[in-house]
Design a protein around this motif. Sequence first.
Motif, short mmCIF file in Angstrom:
data_model
loop_
_atom_site.label_atom_id
_atom_site.label_comp_id
_atom_site.label_asym_id
_atom_site.label_seq_id
_atom_site.Cartn_x
_atom_site.Cartn_y
_atom_site.Cartn_z
N ARG A 64 0.85 -1.19 0.00
CA ARG A 64 0.00 0.00 0.00
C ARG A 64 0.89 1.23 0.00
NH1 ARG A 64 -4.38 2.09 4.44
NH2 ARG A 64 -2.58 2.28 5.79
N ASP A 65 0.69 2.12 -1.01
CA ASP A 65 1.41 3.39 -1.04
C ASP A 65 0.84 4.27 0.07
OD1 ASP A 65 2.75 5.43 -3.54
OD2 ASP A 65 1.91 6.20 -1.67
N GLU A 66 1.70 4.67 1.01
CA GLU A 66 1.21 5.40 2.18
C GLU A 66 0.73 6.82 1.83
OE1 GLU A 66 0.54 4.08 5.05
OE2 GLU A 66 1.45 2.15 4.59
N GLU A 67 1.12 7.34 0.64
CA GLU A 67 0.65 8.67 0.21
C GLU A 67 -0.73 8.56 -0.44
OE1 GLU A 67 2.47 11.81 0.14
OE2 GLU A 67 3.57 10.73 1.71
N THR A 68 -0.81 7.68 -1.47
CA THR A 68 -2.04 7.60 -2.25
C THR A 68 -3.02 6.59 -1.67
OG1 THR A 68 -1.14 5.85 -3.64
CG2 THR A 68 -0.75 8.12 -4.36
N LEU A 69 -2.51 5.71 -0.78
CA LEU A 69 -3.27 4.60 -0.20
C LEU A 69 -3.68 3.57 -1.26
CD1 LEU A 69 -5.55 6.43 2.45
CD2 LEU A 69 -3.26 5.48 2.75
N LEU A 70 -3.06 3.64 -2.47
CA LEU A 70 -3.38 2.66 -3.53
C LEU A 70 -2.51 1.42 -3.37
CD1 LEU A 70 -3.71 5.04 -6.62
CD2 LEU A 70 -5.56 3.97 -5.29
N ALA A 71 -3.08 0.24 -3.72
CA ALA A 71 -2.34 -1.02 -3.59
C ALA A 71 -1.74 -1.42 -4.92
CB ALA A 71 -3.29 -2.12 -3.10
N SER A 72 -0.54 -2.05 -4.87
CA SER A 72 0.02 -2.61 -6.10
C SER A 72 0.58 -4.00 -5.79
CB SER A 72 1.13 -1.71 -6.65
OG SER A 72 2.15 -1.59 -5.71
N LEU A 121 -8.74 -4.80 6.97
CA LEU A 121 -9.52 -4.30 5.84
C LEU A 121 -9.76 -2.81 6.10
CD1 LEU A 121 -11.27 -4.33 3.36
CD2 LEU A 121 -12.98 -5.64 4.57
N ALA A 122 -8.86 -1.97 5.57
CA ALA A 122 -8.90 -0.53 5.87
C ALA A 122 -9.65 0.20 4.75
CB ALA A 122 -7.49 -0.02 6.06
N THR A 123 -8.94 0.67 3.71
CA THR A 123 -9.63 1.33 2.59
C THR A 123 -10.33 0.29 1.71
OG1 THR A 123 -7.72 1.15 1.12
CG2 THR A 123 -7.89 3.15 2.47
N GLY A 124 -9.86 -0.94 1.75
CA GLY A 124 -10.44 -2.01 0.91
C GLY A 124 -9.71 -2.21 -0.40
N GLY A 125 -8.77 -1.28 -0.73
CA GLY A 125 -8.09 -1.34 -2.03
C GLY A 125 -7.33 -2.65 -2.24
N THR A 126 -6.57 -3.07 -1.23
CA THR A 126 -5.77 -4.30 -1.35
C THR A 126 -6.68 -5.51 -1.56
OG1 THR A 126 -4.10 -3.36 0.11
CG2 THR A 126 -4.06 -5.74 -0.19
N LEU A 127 -7.72 -5.59 -0.76
CA LEU A 127 -8.58 -6.78 -0.84
C LEU A 127 -9.36 -6.82 -2.16
CD1 LEU A 127 -9.07 -9.26 0.78
CD2 LEU A 127 -10.93 -8.13 1.96
N VAL A 128 -9.82 -5.65 -2.63
CA VAL A 128 -10.52 -5.61 -3.93
C VAL A 128 -9.59 -6.11 -5.03
CG1 VAL A 128 -11.43 -4.05 -5.70
CG2 VAL A 128 -12.23 -3.85 -3.35
N ASP A 129 -8.33 -5.64 -5.01
CA ASP A 129 -7.37 -6.07 -6.04
C ASP A 129 -7.07 -7.56 -5.92
OD1 ASP A 129 -7.33 -3.51 -6.86
OD2 ASP A 129 -5.23 -3.10 -6.37
N LEU A 175 -11.70 5.16 9.55
CA LEU A 175 -10.29 5.32 9.19
C LEU A 175 -9.85 6.73 9.60
CD1 LEU A 175 -10.09 3.94 5.52
CD2 LEU A 175 -9.50 2.76 7.64
N ASN A 176 -8.57 6.87 9.98
CA ASN A 176 -8.08 8.22 10.20
C ASN A 176 -7.51 8.79 8.90
OD1 ASN A 176 -5.48 7.26 9.92
ND2 ASN A 176 -4.99 7.33 12.11
N GLU A 177 -6.97 10.00 8.95
CA GLU A 177 -6.49 10.67 7.72
C GLU A 177 -5.31 9.95 7.08
OE1 GLU A 177 -4.43 12.00 11.21
OE2 GLU A 177 -6.58 11.88 10.77
N ARG A 178 -4.64 9.07 7.84
CA ARG A 178 -3.51 8.29 7.28
C ARG A 178 -3.95 6.90 6.83
NH1 ARG A 178 0.53 7.60 11.42
NH2 ARG A 178 1.81 6.70 9.78
N GLY A 179 -5.24 6.66 6.85
CA GLY A 179 -5.75 5.36 6.38
C GLY A 179 -5.62 4.25 7.41
N TYR A 180 -5.40 4.61 8.68
CA TYR A 180 -5.34 3.59 9.73
C TYR A 180 -6.72 3.39 10.34
CZ TYR A 180 -0.32 3.10 9.67
OH TYR A 180 0.96 2.79 9.28
N ILE A 181 -6.97 2.16 10.73
CA ILE A 181 -8.25 1.85 11.36
C ILE A 181 -8.24 2.38 12.79
CG2 ILE A 181 -9.76 -0.03 12.12
CD1 ILE A 181 -8.81 -1.69 9.75
N VAL A 182 -9.37 3.02 13.18
CA VAL A 182 -9.52 3.61 14.52
C VAL A 182 -10.66 2.89 15.26
CG1 VAL A 182 -10.02 5.75 15.80
CG2 VAL A 182 -8.81 5.86 13.58
#
Length: 212
Positions: free
Chosen positions: A103-111, A133-141, A191-198
Amino acid sequence: MQMHVIDHPLIAHKLTALRDERTDSPTFRRLTEELVTLLAYEATREVRTAPVQVTTPVAVADGVKLASPKPLIVPILRAGLGMLEGMVRLLPTAEVGFLGMLRDEETLLASTYAERLPQDLSGRQCYVLDPMLATGGTLVDAIGFLVDRGADSITAICLLVAPEGCARLERDLAGLDIPVSVVTAAMDDKLNERGYIVPGLGDAGDRLYGVV
Ligand code: URA
């Protein structure tokens, strides 16, 4: 997509210890394994079996064995690796494939940076291990990857889920014609502004393996 939040006192107890910032890495790893084994019990409720007969010392008994093809367990590297032992303890005959996602910590996109999976997943029940399962990007991919190879049904086991990630999965997987479910110990607040689960438990990979 079905979301199952497992309500069980032992799961809640272990999750609470896992969240605690004072819990050290060895304890965190052990608790993760134990928690996954408990979640896996629920996650494998629909695992396919075939009828068999066995001979007991007294008589012939009808029973079942896991059907073929074997279930496939897919830990998402890095943090999903910490869940593998707990899963194979319950499904020792399953096969294991690996998917490395970052997960790119800036864009929160998974590769995807690594992959070791069978080319053909036709007829396979897949169990994806991803702790957060935070933004869901990794799991969707990851799910898209497995679907493209023909996976038959997908169950993700996550220690924690954020409502935002759950909504993303609902939206992005709406058109999928195979069953997808998520089994988790808790749905947290946000999620907080850094994409961490709260309140979450912090960075699962760092807590398992240290900051590298
Ligand atoms: N990944 C983690 O390890 N922790 C979070 O809170 C979100 C994503």
